[in-house]
Design a protein around this motif. Structure first.
Motif, mmCIF file in Angstrom:
data_model
loop_
_atom_site.group_PDB
_atom_site.id
_atom_site.type_symbol
_atom_site.label_atom_id
_atom_site.label_comp_id
_atom_site.label_asym_id
_atom_site.label_seq_id
_atom_site.Cartn_x
_atom_site.Cartn_y
_atom_site.Cartn_z
ATOM 1 N N ARG A 29 0.838 -1.205 0.000
ATOM 2 C CA ARG A 29 0.000 0.000 0.000
ATOM 3 C C ARG A 29 0.877 1.260 0.000
ATOM 4 O O ARG A 29 0.633 2.191 -0.771
ATOM 5 N N THR A 32 2.618 1.552 -3.402
ATOM 6 C CA THR A 32 1.641 1.907 -4.443
ATOM 7 C C THR A 32 1.286 3.389 -4.342
ATOM 8 O O THR A 32 1.199 4.079 -5.361
ATOM 9 N N ASP A 33 1.110 3.873 -3.122
ATOM 10 C CA ASP A 33 0.840 5.306 -2.926
ATOM 11 C C ASP A 33 2.022 6.152 -3.397
ATOM 12 O O ASP A 33 1.841 7.202 -4.023
ATOM 13 N N LEU A 35 4.178 5.386 -5.740
ATOM 14 C CA LEU A 35 4.161 5.356 -7.203
ATOM 15 C C LEU A 35 3.073 6.275 -7.744
ATOM 16 O O LEU A 35 3.309 7.053 -8.673
ATOM 17 N N ARG A 36 1.893 6.214 -7.159
ATOM 18 C CA ARG A 36 0.783 7.071 -7.602
ATOM 19 C C ARG A 36 1.164 8.548 -7.490
ATOM 20 O O ARG A 36 0.933 9.338 -8.407
ATOM 21 N N ASN A 37 1.805 8.909 -6.374
ATOM 22 C CA ASN A 37 2.223 10.305 -6.171
ATOM 23 C C ASN A 37 3.317 10.709 -7.155
ATOM 24 O O ASN A 37 3.304 11.825 -7.683
ATOM 25 N N LEU A 39 3.801 9.500 -10.128
ATOM 26 C CA LEU A 39 3.153 9.658 -11.438
ATOM 27 C C LEU A 39 2.385 10.974 -11.516
ATOM 28 O O LEU A 39 2.450 11.673 -12.520
ATOM 29 N N ALA A 40 1.676 11.304 -10.433
ATOM 30 C CA ALA A 40 0.903 12.551 -10.418
ATOM 31 C C ALA A 40 1.810 13.778 -10.512
ATOM 32 O O ALA A 40 1.435 14.789 -11.112
#
Length: 169
Positions: A29, A32-33, A35-37, A39-40
């Motif tokens: 988790r 993944t967070d 990576l999401r950040n 990418l954003a």
């Protein structure tokens, strides 16, 4: 990153507790967070494209039946680009990541040819051959046993977890 592991890295145990699974989910988790950040925030560069490869190989006898000698083969070849696979008659050939530039595919080809020559030579010294093919046509059900699984804890752990999930289904 917490507890970072490389793909294909050996694990230090084969049995996992409820706390191990919780820690894994928590780390997954968190990462993944992250990576999401990233990418954003557009933190990945478009300037550099990189490629590589991974090929599955078989160790076969002179009749093209699988021969379970990957431990001896890997010890003798001693090449970080050639590693263990799930069964004792499989190996994995990897390529060094290459920047996608004018000569990248040629560099990959040369490296693969060199690695393959070493694989063929090493297998031959062990009375076997190396074969690059998706599914070996001579593979028999009798070859697909626990005795032919590579003796690494990560494969045993993977097998145990797959069986556990299948028993719950």
């Amino acid at each position: 990153m917490t507890g970072q592991k490389n793909m294909g890295q050996e694990v230090n145990k084969g049995v996992f507790s409820v706390n191990d699974f919780k820690a894994f989910r928590d780390n997954l988790r968190i990462e993944t967070d992250m990576l999401r950040n990233m990418l954003a925030r557009n933190e990945f560069s478009d300037d550099s494209k990189v490629t590589g490869f991974e090929l599955e190989g078989w160790l076969v006898d002179h009749n093209y039946y699988p021969t379970p000698i990957n431990e001896a083969f890997l010890q003798q070849i001693a090449d970080p680009l050639v590693v263990s696979e799930l069964s004792r008659f499989n190996i994995e050939l990897n390529g060094t990541p290459q920047a996608l530039k004018a000569n990248a595919l040629n560099a990959m080809q040369q490296e693969l040819e060199y690695t393959l020559r070493r694989c063929y030579k090493t297998a031959n010294e062990l009375g076997a051959s190396t074969l690059l093919i998706g599914t070996l046509p001579t593979l028999r059900n009798s070859d697909l046993t626990m005795a032919n699984m590579s003796p690494m804890k990560r494969y045993q752990a993977l097998n145990d977890q797959v069986l556990k999930v299948r028993n719950y289904a």
